[in-house]
Design a protein around this motif. Sequence first.
Motif, PDB file in Angstrom:
ATOM      1  N   GLY A 115      -0.820  10.963   8.047  1.00 49.49           N
ATOM      2  CA  GLY A 115      -0.817   9.694   7.318  1.00 49.49           C
ATOM      3  C   GLY A 115      -2.175   9.357   6.739  1.00 49.49           C
ATOM      4  N   SER A 116      -3.209   9.513   7.544  1.00 50.98           N
ATOM      5  CA  SER A 116      -4.564   9.218   7.057  1.00 50.98           C
ATOM      6  C   SER A 116      -5.064  10.313   6.128  1.00 50.98           C
ATOM      7  N   GLY A 117      -4.793  11.569   6.477  1.00 48.34           N
ATOM      8  CA  GLY A 117      -5.285  12.680   5.677  1.00 48.34           C
ATOM      9  C   GLY A 117      -4.736  12.698   4.260  1.00 48.34           C
ATOM     10  N   ARG A 118      -3.464  12.342   4.104  1.00 48.45           N
ATOM     11  CA  ARG A 118      -2.858  12.336   2.778  1.00 48.45           C
ATOM     12  C   ARG A 118      -3.262  11.122   1.944  1.00 48.45           C
ATOM     13  N   ALA A 119      -3.958  10.169   2.541  1.00 49.28           N
ATOM     14  CA  ALA A 119      -4.438   9.011   1.785  1.00 49.28           C
ATOM     15  C   ALA A 119      -5.746   9.314   1.063  1.00 49.28           C
ATOM     16  N   LEU A 120      -6.427  10.378   1.468  1.00 52.13           N
ATOM     17  CA  LEU A 120      -7.772  10.644   0.972  1.00 52.13           C
ATOM     18  C   LEU A 120      -7.777  11.236  -0.428  1.00 52.13           C
ATOM     19  N   ARG A 121      -8.875  10.982  -1.115  1.00 56.74           N
ATOM     20  CA  ARG A 121      -9.113  11.555  -2.423  1.00 56.74           C
ATOM     21  C   ARG A 121      -9.914  12.849  -2.248  1.00 56.74           C
ATOM     22  N   GLU A 122      -9.857  13.718  -3.239  1.00 59.35           N
ATOM     23  CA  GLU A 122     -10.514  15.021  -3.103  1.00 59.35           C
ATOM     24  C   GLU A 122     -12.011  14.887  -2.860  1.00 59.35           C
ATOM     25  N   ASP A 123     -12.670  13.896  -3.466  1.00 61.22           N
ATOM     26  CA  ASP A 123     -14.118  13.770  -3.312  1.00 61.22           C
ATOM     27  C   ASP A 123     -14.525  12.972  -2.084  1.00 61.22           C
ATOM     28  N   ASP A 124     -13.584  12.470  -1.316  1.00 59.28           N
ATOM     29  CA  ASP A 124     -13.924  11.870  -0.021  1.00 59.28           C
ATOM     30  C   ASP A 124     -14.351  12.988   0.931  1.00 59.28           C
ATOM     31  N   TRP A 146       0.818  -1.215   0.000  1.00 54.78           N
ATOM     32  CA  TRP A 146       0.000   0.000   0.000  1.00 54.78           C
ATOM     33  C   TRP A 146       0.854   1.269   0.000  1.00 54.78           C
ATOM     34  N   VAL A 147       2.152   1.122   0.164  1.00 62.19           N
ATOM     35  CA  VAL A 147       3.027   2.306   0.169  1.00 62.19           C
ATOM     36  C   VAL A 147       4.183   2.157  -0.816  1.00 62.19           C
ATOM     37  N   THR A 148       4.005   1.318  -1.839  1.00 62.71           N
ATOM     38  CA  THR A 148       5.088   1.084  -2.793  1.00 62.71           C
ATOM     39  C   THR A 148       5.494   2.366  -3.533  1.00 62.71           C
ATOM     40  N   GLY A 149       4.565   3.285  -3.725  1.00 61.68           N
ATOM     41  CA  GLY A 149       4.883   4.503  -4.460  1.00 61.68           C
ATOM     42  C   GLY A 149       5.404   5.637  -3.602  1.00 61.68           C
ATOM     43  N   ARG A 155      -5.198   3.643   3.283  1.00 62.90           N
ATOM     44  CA  ARG A 155      -5.353   3.311   1.862  1.00 62.90           C
ATOM     45  C   ARG A 155      -6.070   1.976   1.691  1.00 62.90           C
ATOM     46  N   GLU A 156      -5.734   1.008   2.518  1.00 64.54           N
ATOM     47  CA  GLU A 156      -6.408  -0.286   2.433  1.00 64.54           C
ATOM     48  C   GLU A 156      -7.891  -0.140   2.729  1.00 64.54           C
ATOM     49  N   ALA A 157      -8.223   0.618   3.792  1.00 65.22           N
ATOM     50  CA  ALA A 157      -9.624   0.809   4.168  1.00 65.22           C
ATOM     51  C   ALA A 157     -10.394   1.561   3.088  1.00 65.22           C
ATOM     52  N   LEU A 158      -9.752   2.543   2.461  1.00 65.53           N
ATOM     53  CA  LEU A 158     -10.396   3.281   1.380  1.00 65.53           C
ATOM     54  C   LEU A 158     -10.685   2.367   0.200  1.00 65.53           C
ATOM     55  N   ASP A 159      -9.729   1.520  -0.124  1.00 61.04           N
ATOM     56  CA  ASP A 159      -9.920   0.588  -1.241  1.00 61.04           C
ATOM     57  C   ASP A 159     -11.070  -0.370  -0.937  1.00 61.04           C
ATOM     58  N   ARG A 160     -11.146  -0.849   0.292  1.00 61.02           N
ATOM     59  CA  ARG A 160     -12.238  -1.747   0.673  1.00 61.02           C
ATOM     60  C   ARG A 160     -13.584  -1.049   0.504  1.00 61.02           C
ATOM     61  N   ALA A 161     -13.658   0.194   0.968  1.00 62.42           N
ATOM     62  CA  ALA A 161     -14.917   0.928   0.881  1.00 62.42           C
ATOM     63  C   ALA A 161     -15.311   1.214  -0.566  1.00 62.42           C
ATOM     64  N   ARG A 162     -14.328   1.557  -1.395  1.00 60.20           N
ATOM     65  CA  ARG A 162     -14.619   1.913  -2.796  1.00 60.20           C
ATOM     66  C   ARG A 162     -15.067   0.713  -3.623  1.00 60.20           C
ATOM     67  N   THR A 163     -14.660  -0.455  -3.204  1.00 64.50           N
ATOM     68  CA  THR A 163     -14.956  -1.658  -3.991  1.00 64.50           C
ATOM     69  C   THR A 163     -16.084  -2.494  -3.386  1.00 64.50           C
TER      70      THR A 163
END
Length: 378
Positions: A83-92, A33-36, A241-249
């Motif tokens: 850490g959590s804040g920078r994981a978010l997308r603008e429309d979250d 989740w942090v490879t980039g 990031r993992e939690a966001l991906d779970r929610a989005r999918t």
Amino acid sequence: MPLNNRVDADPDELVQLIGPNGERRENAAYDRWVTGVDGPALQALYEDMVVIRRIDAEATALQRQGELALWPPLLGQEAAQIGSGRALREDDFVFSSYRENGVAYCRGVDLTDILRVWRGNASSGWDPYGINMATPQVIIGAQTLHATGYAMGILNDGADAVAVTYFGDGATSQGDVNEAMVFAASYQAPVIFFCQNNHWAISEPVGLQAHVPIAHRAPGFGIPSVRVDGNDVLACLAVTREALDRARTGGGPTFIEAVTYRMGPHTTADDPTRYRDANELEDWAAKDPIARLAGLLDSQGLLPAEVTDAVKTKADDVAARLREGCISMAEPEALDVFKHVYSEPNSWLARQQDQYERYLASFESSNSDSTELTEGSR
């Protein structure tokens, strides 16, 4: 043994990617989740944390100098918020408590807007839809219901945005938080419950209300949970990031317990020395989230003097703008209290405003009468 130590974090249980001394720790489940996140990205996270700590220190100083009525420090919780804040997308959309000024910074809030409520100049600090973050909630835990309701709306709209709600360990004893989790689980709403366990609910230690780790409660509602080292910015980024991906999918809600520590007072009206052992503070100061990331950067040759100097300059500049914005803030007019109460005017509010206007006018009439009497007696 002090109560607050009864549920102290077991390092082996927490998701941790950066150790207390700045060493990078491999984690098969979360490294992907942090490879980039390369060197410049780590430097940016470091800058964020230094800047919000500087904002926090400046706001505390402003309160001590009488420029703010109150301030809730976030000292020690920078990694969890950045850490959590920078994981978010603008429309979250974010629903926070009163301490998430680091998250607000990530969302792009105007610095002066952070201080409006605490200076007593406004009922709320900013337009929520301008930065996709609701104004801070002071009623403990209420924002979790707001977030869940918003997430249910996302489902109805067929979108893939996510609602994220922040709260402290003390809020988990509130009925609102538990009701929110019931609804979130029932409807599989795309919402993240982000609990910053800073070990103290004002003067009450977390061990008084939680005899097991807080994250262990969520599975009882049917919500997957994770405990993360809240002083590790990289780990907080990964689990979010993992939690966001779970929610989005379509995977529904997630509960994140970020185990951190409130190194300052609950608010500037609080004296933590009355209830907190100084040795405890010293132990947690050794786990400082900024020093931890600095250690990692330094070990990789990514923290030369020019970088630290540039970051300090940025932090000082932000603090100066924060102070200027606070001191130069225009005083509100008496009738401003009726602004932004509802999205559109209505007769009920107009009637109250009319009554208040006449009430204020009565003082002008009284002053005029007094002046006439004084002049007539000469």
